[in-house]
Every structure is written in C-alpha cells, then in structure tokens.
Design an enzyme around this catalytic site. Structure first.
Site, short mmCIF file in Angstrom:
data_model
loop_
_atom_site.label_atom_id
_atom_site.label_comp_id
_atom_site.label_asym_id
_atom_site.label_seq_id
_atom_site.Cartn_x
_atom_site.Cartn_y
_atom_site.Cartn_z
N ASP A 1 -7.27 -6.08 4.59
CA ASP A 1 -6.25 -4.69 4.20
C ASP A 1 -6.01 -4.30 5.49
O ASP A 1 -7.47 -3.57 6.15
CB ASP A 1 -7.26 -3.47 3.65
CG ASP A 1 -6.95 -2.38 3.14
OD1 ASP A 1 -5.42 -2.30 4.21
OD2 ASP A 1 -7.12 -1.99 2.85
N HIS B 1 -8.75 2.22 -4.14
CA HIS B 1 -9.50 1.90 -2.51
C HIS B 1 -10.23 3.21 -2.52
O HIS B 1 -9.28 3.83 -1.81
CB HIS B 1 -8.10 1.38 -1.65
CG HIS B 1 -9.80 0.89 -0.17
ND1 HIS B 1 -8.24 0.56 1.02
CD2 HIS B 1 -10.55 0.79 -0.42
CE1 HIS B 1 -9.91 0.18 2.12
NE2 HIS B 1 -11.15 0.22 1.05
N MET C 1 -12.23 -4.82 5.81
CA MET C 1 -11.08 -3.90 6.70
C MET C 1 -10.61 -4.85 8.14
O MET C 1 -11.31 -5.51 8.16
CB MET C 1 -11.73 -2.63 6.09
CG MET C 1 -11.88 -1.93 5.67
SD MET C 1 -10.26 -1.30 4.48
CE MET C 1 -9.59 -0.98 5.86
N ASP D 1 -4.92 4.19 -1.96
CA ASP D 1 -5.50 4.57 -1.01
C ASP D 1 -6.38 5.91 -0.78
O ASP D 1 -5.20 6.76 -0.89
CB ASP D 1 -4.73 4.32 0.05
CG ASP D 1 -5.27 2.52 1.40
OD1 ASP D 1 -5.91 1.83 0.85
OD2 ASP D 1 -4.14 2.52 1.56
N SER E 1 0.71 -1.05 0.05
CA SER E 1 -0.06 -0.42 0.39
C SER E 1 0.57 0.99 0.25
O SER E 1 2.03 1.59 1.24
CB SER E 1 -0.78 0.32 1.46
OG SER E 1 -1.26 1.19 1.19
N MET F 1 -8.40 8.88 0.34
CA MET F 1 -9.75 9.10 0.52
C MET F 1 -9.96 10.99 1.39
O MET F 1 -8.90 11.30 0.75
CB MET F 1 -8.71 9.40 2.37
CG MET F 1 -8.03 7.78 2.49
SD MET F 1 -7.12 7.57 4.24
CE MET F 1 -6.43 5.74 4.09
N MET G 1 -11.82 5.81 -1.17
CA MET G 1 -12.31 6.00 0.99
C MET G 1 -12.98 6.65 1.02
O MET G 1 -12.51 7.61 1.68
CB MET G 1 -11.26 5.39 1.94
CG MET G 1 -11.04 3.81 2.71
SD MET G 1 -9.86 3.51 3.90
CE MET G 1 -8.42 3.64 1.59
N HIS H 1 -1.20 -1.40 -4.45
CA HIS H 1 -2.51 -1.23 -3.70
C HIS H 1 -2.99 1.04 -3.34
O HIS H 1 -1.85 1.30 -3.17
CB HIS H 1 -2.98 -1.85 -2.15
CG HIS H 1 -3.80 -1.74 -1.17
ND1 HIS H 1 -5.36 -1.62 -2.01
CD2 HIS H 1 -4.79 -0.88 -0.41
CE1 HIS H 1 -6.35 -1.95 -0.71
NE2 HIS H 1 -5.35 -0.86 -0.16
C1 DX5 Z 1 -6.33 1.93 6.22
C2 DX5 Z 1 -5.91 1.39 4.37
C3 DX5 Z 1 -4.88 0.52 4.34
C4 DX5 Z 1 -3.55 1.03 5.20
C5 DX5 Z 1 -3.25 -0.61 5.39
O1 DX5 Z 1 -7.31 2.59 5.40
O2 DX5 Z 1 -6.47 1.13 3.70
O3 DX5 Z 1 -4.46 0.09 2.97
O4 DX5 Z 1 -2.70 1.45 3.81
O5 DX5 Z 1 -2.11 -0.07 6.35
P1 DX5 Z 1 -1.21 -0.89 6.82
O6 DX5 Z 1 -0.54 -2.58 6.37
O7 DX5 Z 1 -0.12 -0.16 7.42
O8 DX5 Z 1 -2.16 -1.59 8.66
ZN ZN Z 2 -6.59 0.38 1.99
#
Ligand code: DX5
Ligand code: ZN
Length: 216
Positions: free
Chosen positions: A174, A65, A136, A34, A7, A36, A67, A32
């Site tokens: 994740d 992903h 999650m 993310d 990620s 947000m 969010m 991956h």
């Molecule tokens: C959290 C993200 C994850 C995050 C995971 O909201 O969706 O993808 O990057 O990070 P680690 O592996 O450090 O928990």
């Molecule tokens: Zn994620």
C-alpha cells in the site's frame, strides 16, 4: 496473479457513483477504503457512513484499512457498513490479538498493517491468526507519495515467514504503486497491489486497472 485494489482516497468524491460503476466493470477484484482519524495519521478521510454507501454500490470485495487509534471501538460499525476485510495497524493496537479475534468473530477477514519502520518479525506470533498483512510502502496518511524501496526486502522476509509456517496469508502493498514498479513488487512476492493515484489520477482509470492487472 496479483489482486488489484484501487484506493478510493484518490477518487473525486463528487463522482463516487460513476467510479463504483467503473470499478464494478473493471479487472480490479477489491476496493481499498482508507479510514483516517487525524490522530493515528495526520489526515482525516471518512468513516463507516461512506463505507456503507460504497459497499452497497460495489460488487467488489471491500478492503477497509483503518488508520485510526482504538480501532476496536469501531469494528462493529465497519462490519455493519459492509467491510469484507478489516485491517488494523500494529502500531495502534495494545491488544492486537484481541482485536483480531473481535474482527474474526464478526465473520470478517482480518488484516494487520505495518508502518515502514515496523519490522515484519513483529508479526511472528500472530501471523497464523490473520488473513492479510498490509505492508505500508509510504508513511500512511496521504495518497500520491513515492514508494519506499526497503519494502521490497520486507516483502521477501515476510513471504519466507509465511512459507516457513505453511500459512495462507496475503501480502498487500500500500503506497506508491505505479505501472513502472508493479512488476518488481509482484516478483518480490506481493499478492495484493493497492493503487490510488496511479488509477484515479490517470486519464483512463478503467484502462489503468487493466494495465496493472496485465502486469500482475
Ligand atoms: C495511504 C493509504 C493508501 C493510499 C495509497 O495512507 O493507505 O491506501 O490511498 O495511495 P497511492 O497509491 O496514491 O500512494
Ligand atoms: Zn490504505
């Protein structure tokens, strides 16, 4: 063998080009990404512009992903930015089926993510329309949190649902994946392991990806 999806969230953003090169040469199959919005989750990361740069710099499958609230407003933008898979949150979609159709009509794979409190049963009537479920295993918003143990049970329940309906849907985990718990997660039935801190905060991310792959 599980797919490893480092990620980007945990990477050093001043070093993205180097990290893309490292990833391209690594045993990871996916990247991956993310996104947000500061509304669905209490954090803001990056949007289509960064995804566009990354998708051009990486040879790996771009697993995006979202969010964010109202993800349907941005489906097209992430498609143009080079997303191979677009995952939306069950909790953020009033018309999940329509959103899935929108993603698929643009030729992307479609995923649905579930927050830790959302039961896997909620996906019963949409499972056959999607390619991936992202469970999650932390509350979304931040990297570096601890794995929530209940997720192992959810993986097993979801695997049963998928097998009962004879579907080909991947289970992605994740949050909080480490070299220590990866085997447990895979044995429970996971197909994709996302790893942020475990990879990018390690001394040698390339070797850590290889170690995760070896476990899987
Ligand atoms: C959290 C993200 C994850 C995050 C995971 O909201 O969706 O993808 O990057 O990070 P680690 O592996 O450090 O928990
Ligand atoms: Zn994620």
């Amino acid at each position: 063998m599980a797919i490893i999806a480092p990620s980007l969230l945990s990477a050093n953003f001043l070093n993205l080009e180097q990290d893309c090169k490292m990833l391209n040469e690594s045993a990871a199959e996916w990247f991956h990404l993310d996104v947000m919005d500061g509304r669905f989750v209490p954090n803001i990361s990056y949007g289509p512009m960064i995804v566009d740069f990354i998708s051009k710099a990486t040879t790996k499958y771009c697993d995006v992903h979202l969010m964010i609230e109202e993800p349907e407003k941005y489906t097209e933008a992430f498609h143009k930015a080079g997303a191979d898979n677009l995952t939306v949150h069950y909790e953020a979609c009033k018309h999940l089926h329509r959103n899935i159709q929108q993603i698929k009509s643009l030729g992307m794979h479609a995923g649905v993510a579930l927050n830790p409190h959302t039961p896997v049963d909620s996906l019963k009537d949409i499972l056959r329309d999607i390619d991936l479920v992202c469970l999650m295993s932390v509350n979304p918003g931040f990297g570096g949190q601890s794995f929530i143990g209940q997720t192992l049970l959810k993986i097993k329940q979801l695997k049963e649902m998928i097998n009962e309906q004879l579907l080909n849907v991947k289970i992605e985990i994740d949050g909080g994946v480490t070299l220590e718990n990866a085997k447990l997660i895979i044995d429970a039935g996971a197909d994709v392991l996302v790893a942020g801190n475990t990879v990018f905060k390690s001394e040698n991310p390339f070797n850590t990806i290889a170690a995760l792959k070896a476990i899987s």
